[in-house]
Write an enzyme that holds these catalytic residues in place. Structure first.
Site, PDB file in Angstrom:
ATOM      1  N   SER A 107      10.752  18.956  22.921  1.00 38.56           N
ATOM      2  CA  SER A 107       9.423  19.051  23.537  1.00 38.56           C
ATOM      3  C   SER A 107       8.291  19.372  22.576  1.00 38.56           C
ATOM      4  O   SER A 107       7.131  19.162  22.904  1.00 38.56           O
ATOM      5  CB  SER A 107       9.432  20.080  24.670  1.00 38.56           C
ATOM      6  OG  SER A 107       9.497  21.386  24.158  1.00 38.56           O
ATOM      7  N   LYS A 119       5.826  26.461  23.500  1.00 39.98           N
ATOM      8  CA  LYS A 119       4.778  25.466  23.776  1.00 39.98           C
ATOM      9  C   LYS A 119       3.520  25.855  23.021  1.00 39.98           C
ATOM     10  O   LYS A 119       3.414  26.922  22.440  1.00 39.98           O
ATOM     11  CB  LYS A 119       4.462  25.385  25.275  1.00 39.98           C
ATOM     12  CG  LYS A 119       5.652  25.106  26.163  1.00 39.98           C
ATOM     13  CD  LYS A 119       6.245  23.746  25.963  1.00 39.98           C
ATOM     14  CE  LYS A 119       7.517  23.611  26.804  1.00 39.98           C
ATOM     15  NZ  LYS A 119       8.314  22.482  26.446  1.00 39.98           N
TER      16      LYS A 119
END
Length: 185
Positions: free
Chosen positions: A39, A80
């Site tokens: 990701s 993230k």
């Protein structure tokens, strides 16, 4: 006999102090984490071993584009990038980030954006209002996070806004594998 006993006591004391220091450092200051999944490509790779700085947000707030580790569930932490801060309105249109109506460059994505053909999109268009909660601006004590691999990331688009108190800390340093050793932009 007494000298030998004193040496043992000194060693035991030293080991206890070292153990206490290690626990304090691990719980309150720094912790290791391993990147799990794609990701955050191209910035972070699956299997990168990193250090999480837990102290940075005890004395400050997240900044735009910080790479953070947060509790996504009771048992799972995610890595993230912070895109939106409290008070921001976020929108993506034609692979451009708009914060409060102003276009903002994302240099960490430029290499990927340059490789796209004309009819491809890297970050699908969305507005803050499209995210769970239907917010006009990001409320206090929350952030919007996205993975750098926008087409393969479970982030705020699915999870909603992230409460700042669920952020474990900031991560910028890869210590393993050795060929990737160093700081990340």
């Amino acid at each position: 006999m007494t000298k030998r006993r004193n040496e043992w006591l000194d060693w035991i004391k030293a080991l206890i102090v070292a153990a206490i220091l290690a626990i304090v450092i691990r719980v309150f200051l720094f912790a290791p984490i391993v990147v799990d999944g794609p990701s955050m490509l191209p910035t972070l790779e699956n299997g990168d071993h990193m250090i999480v700085n837990k102290f940075s947000y005890l004395v400050g707030e997240p900044s735009r584009f910080d790479i953070v580790v947060f509790h996504a569930t009771e048992t799972k932490d995610y890595i993230k990038r912070v895109i939106g801060l409290p008070g921001d309105h976020i929108e993506y249109k034609d692979d451009t980030l708009y914060v409060n109506g102003d276009p903002i460059e994302e240099p960490f994505l430029q290499e990927r954006l340059d490789r796209l053909s004309e009819n491809q999109s890297y970050t699908f268009d969305f507005r803050l209002q499209d995210i769970k909660g239907n917010y006009k601006t990001i409320p206090e004590n929350h952030v919007l996070v996205l993975g750098d691999n926008r087409n393969n990331s479970t982030d705020s688009r699915m999870l909603g806004l992230i409460p700042i108190d669920r952020i474990v800390g900031e991560t910028r340093f890869i210590y393993w594998p050795m060929e990737r050793f160093g700081f990340v932009d």
